[in-house]
Design an enzyme around this catalytic site. Structure first.
Site, PDB file in Angstrom:
ATOM      1  N   SER A   8      -2.337  77.001  38.102  1.00 31.51           N
ATOM      2  CA  SER A   8      -2.088  76.453  36.772  1.00 31.51           C
ATOM      3  C   SER A   8      -3.072  75.324  36.496  1.00 31.51           C
ATOM      4  O   SER A   8      -3.035  74.272  37.129  1.00 31.51           O
ATOM      5  CB  SER A   8      -0.657  75.923  36.677  1.00 31.51           C
ATOM      6  OG  SER A   8      -0.547  75.141  35.510  1.00 31.51           O
ATOM      7  N   HIS A  31      -3.615  80.525  35.350  1.00 29.79           N
ATOM      8  CA  HIS A  31      -2.448  80.276  34.500  1.00 29.79           C
ATOM      9  C   HIS A  31      -2.757  79.146  33.513  1.00 29.79           C
ATOM     10  O   HIS A  31      -3.167  78.056  33.904  1.00 29.79           O
ATOM     11  CB  HIS A  31      -1.275  79.894  35.406  1.00 29.79           C
ATOM     12  CG  HIS A  31       0.038  79.788  34.710  1.00 29.79           C
ATOM     13  ND1 HIS A  31       0.837  80.885  34.442  1.00 29.79           N
ATOM     14  CD2 HIS A  31       0.717  78.709  34.240  1.00 29.79           C
ATOM     15  CE1 HIS A  31       1.949  80.481  33.848  1.00 29.79           C
ATOM     16  NE2 HIS A  31       1.900  79.173  33.704  1.00 29.79           N
ATOM     17  N   ASP A  33      -1.230  76.827  30.619  1.00 35.99           N
ATOM     18  CA  ASP A  33       0.033  76.338  30.057  1.00 35.99           C
ATOM     19  C   ASP A  33      -0.184  75.725  28.682  1.00 35.99           C
ATOM     20  O   ASP A  33      -0.809  74.674  28.545  1.00 35.99           O
ATOM     21  CB  ASP A  33       0.622  75.267  30.990  1.00 35.99           C
ATOM     22  CG  ASP A  33       1.243  75.883  32.222  1.00 35.99           C
ATOM     23  OD1 ASP A  33       2.100  76.769  32.068  1.00 35.99           O
ATOM     24  OD2 ASP A  33       0.871  75.474  33.336  1.00 35.99           O
ATOM     25  N   MET A  35       1.489  73.991  25.498  1.00 37.54           N
ATOM     26  CA  MET A  35       2.687  73.252  25.084  1.00 37.54           C
ATOM     27  C   MET A  35       2.419  72.573  23.742  1.00 37.54           C
ATOM     28  O   MET A  35       1.323  72.055  23.518  1.00 37.54           O
ATOM     29  CB  MET A  35       3.039  72.199  26.129  1.00 37.54           C
ATOM     30  CG  MET A  35       3.182  72.758  27.538  1.00 37.54           C
ATOM     31  SD  MET A  35       3.783  71.488  28.661  1.00 37.54           S
ATOM     32  CE  MET A  35       3.627  72.349  30.247  1.00 37.54           C
ATOM     33  N   HIS A  64       0.592  81.110  29.108  1.00 36.90           N
ATOM     34  CA  HIS A  64       2.038  80.857  29.064  1.00 36.90           C
ATOM     35  C   HIS A  64       2.335  79.996  27.837  1.00 36.90           C
ATOM     36  O   HIS A  64       2.055  78.799  27.831  1.00 36.90           O
ATOM     37  CB  HIS A  64       2.421  80.151  30.379  1.00 36.90           C
ATOM     38  CG  HIS A  64       3.846  79.777  30.498  1.00 36.90           C
ATOM     39  ND1 HIS A  64       4.306  78.932  31.502  1.00 36.90           N
ATOM     40  CD2 HIS A  64       4.939  80.120  29.766  1.00 36.90           C
ATOM     41  CE1 HIS A  64       5.609  78.774  31.379  1.00 36.90           C
ATOM     42  NE2 HIS A  64       6.014  79.460  30.321  1.00 36.90           N
ATOM     43  N   MET A  66       4.456  77.908  25.711  1.00 36.39           N
ATOM     44  CA  MET A  66       5.686  77.108  25.587  1.00 36.39           C
ATOM     45  C   MET A  66       5.633  76.423  24.231  1.00 36.39           C
ATOM     46  O   MET A  66       5.467  75.208  24.123  1.00 36.39           O
ATOM     47  CB  MET A  66       5.753  76.100  26.748  1.00 36.39           C
ATOM     48  CG  MET A  66       6.050  76.776  28.085  1.00 36.39           C
ATOM     49  SD  MET A  66       5.624  75.746  29.496  1.00 36.39           S
ATOM     50  CE  MET A  66       3.876  76.085  29.608  1.00 36.39           C
ATOM     51  N   MET A 138      11.096  80.791  35.425  1.00 37.06           N
ATOM     52  CA  MET A 138      10.830  79.354  35.580  1.00 37.06           C
ATOM     53  C   MET A 138      11.731  78.772  36.662  1.00 37.06           C
ATOM     54  O   MET A 138      12.955  78.949  36.622  1.00 37.06           O
ATOM     55  CB  MET A 138      11.097  78.605  34.271  1.00 37.06           C
ATOM     56  CG  MET A 138      10.171  78.944  33.117  1.00 37.06           C
ATOM     57  SD  MET A 138       8.404  78.766  33.445  1.00 37.06           S
ATOM     58  CE  MET A 138       8.274  77.052  33.926  1.00 37.06           C
ATOM     59  N   ASP A 176       7.182  80.357  38.396  1.00 36.82           N
ATOM     60  CA  ASP A 176       6.427  79.198  37.919  1.00 36.82           C
ATOM     61  C   ASP A 176       7.254  77.928  38.036  1.00 36.82           C
ATOM     62  O   ASP A 176       8.317  77.824  37.432  1.00 36.82           O
ATOM     63  CB  ASP A 176       6.045  79.472  36.450  1.00 36.82           C
ATOM     64  CG  ASP A 176       5.168  78.395  35.849  1.00 36.82           C
ATOM     65  OD1 ASP A 176       4.741  77.479  36.570  1.00 36.82           O
ATOM     66  OD2 ASP A 176       4.898  78.493  34.631  1.00 36.82           O
TER      67      ASP A 176
HETATM   68  C1  DX5 Z   1       5.593  73.892  33.693  1.00 39.70           C
HETATM   69  C2  DX5 Z   1       4.408  74.828  33.619  1.00 39.70           C
HETATM   70  C3  DX5 Z   1       3.910  75.180  34.966  1.00 39.70           C
HETATM   71  C4  DX5 Z   1       3.331  74.004  35.715  1.00 39.70           C
HETATM   72  C5  DX5 Z   1       3.422  74.285  37.171  1.00 39.70           C
HETATM   73  O1  DX5 Z   1       6.120  73.688  32.439  1.00 39.70           O
HETATM   74  O2  DX5 Z   1       4.778  76.042  32.982  1.00 39.70           O
HETATM   75  O3  DX5 Z   1       2.999  76.249  34.940  1.00 39.70           O
HETATM   76  O4  DX5 Z   1       1.994  73.731  35.372  1.00 39.70           O
HETATM   77  O5  DX5 Z   1       3.069  73.138  37.859  1.00 39.70           O
HETATM   78  P1  DX5 Z   1       3.610  72.868  39.338  1.00 39.70           P
HETATM   79  O6  DX5 Z   1       3.115  73.977  40.190  1.00 39.70           O
HETATM   80  O7  DX5 Z   1       3.002  71.538  39.669  1.00 39.70           O
HETATM   81  O8  DX5 Z   1       5.107  72.824  39.266  1.00 39.70           O
HETATM   82 ZN    ZN Z   2       3.423  77.792  33.241  1.00 41.11          ZN
END
Ligand code: DX5
Ligand code: ZN
Length: 219
Positions: A8, A31, A33, A35, A64, A66, A138, A176
């Site tokens: 990630s 990956h 992320d 947000m 991903h 979010m 998750m 994840d």
């Molecule tokens: C959390 C993200 C994850 C995050 C994982 O909201 O979706 O992908 O980056 O990070 P670690 O591996 O540090 O938990």
């Molecule tokens: Zn993620």
């Protein structure tokens, strides 16, 4: 079966992204992320960052989302170079609404992923699993990297694995949140195919952390 690792990028040093990409190029996926400060209380980056890094990696880009109203942005993320688009069950009204988003992802030419938060029962998305390329389970409440792995989610991974195997589906299970050399064996044993890891890889020497994480998946 060979486990895939999806580092990630959220935990990487954004002042030297190209170096970070090189460090993890042996991972099967990357990956990303996304947000929006609404669906989760944090803001990360958008399609323009993905477009900029796309030429420097031939990995599968595992995006991903979010975000609220994810359907609206699917095409932008696919155009930017995403191979998989994962949406959240919790950002949809009902199954019909999720189906519409999955259609949009497929029509845009990407693989489909559907994610569930730790508090969401997997039965909520059971009927959709045959339609999916990936279920993203998750193991932290989404929003931030570096949180602790929620062990109470492990039975859910196992139940989804049993369902997928029982129905002879090809849907892959990705996990994840809080995945590390300590928790990876637990997740693999429960039936994960793909491990997402941020802080466990990018905190310190990413190349060596990635190798150690891979070794820990051999159970
Ligand atoms: C959390 C993200 C994850 C995050 C994982 O909201 O979706 O992908 O980056 O990070 P670690 O591996 O540090 O938990
Ligand atoms: Zn993620």
């Amino acid at each position: 079966m060979e486990i895939k690792i999806s580092p990630s990028l959220l935990s990487a040093d954004f002042s030297c992204l190209r170096e970070s990409l090189e460090d993890v190029q042996s991972a099967e996926m990357l990956h990303l992320d996304i947000m929006d400060g609404h669906f989760v209380p944090n803001i990360t980056f958008g399609p323009c960052v993905i477009r900029k890094i796309r030429p420097y990696s031939d990995q599968i880009f595992d995006t991903h989302l979010m975000i609220e109203d994810p359907r609206k942005y699917v095409q932008d993320f696919v155009d930017a170079g995403s191979d998989y688009i994962t949406i959240h069950a919790e950002s949809h009204d009902d199954t019909e609404d999720m189906l519409r988003s999955l259609d949009v992802i497929r029509d845009a030419g990407a693989k489909t992923g559907l994610s569930i938060n730790p508090a969401t029962p997997w039965e909520t998305i059971k009927g959709l699993i045959p339609e999916l390329d990936m279920v993203l389970v998750m193991t932290v409440v989404p929003g931030f990297g570096g949180q602790g792995f929620m062990h109470e989610v492990v039975p859910k991974i196992r139940e989804i694995r049993n369902y997928i195997d029982g129905e002879e589906l090809l849907t892959e299970i990705s996990v994840d949140g809080g995945v590390s050399t300590d928790t990876a064996p637990i997740v693999v044993e429960a039936g994960a195919d793909i491990l997402v890891a941020g802080s466990a890889i990018f905190r310190g020497d990413a190349k060596s952390n990635l190798n150690k994480l891979r070794e820990s998946t051999i159970i």
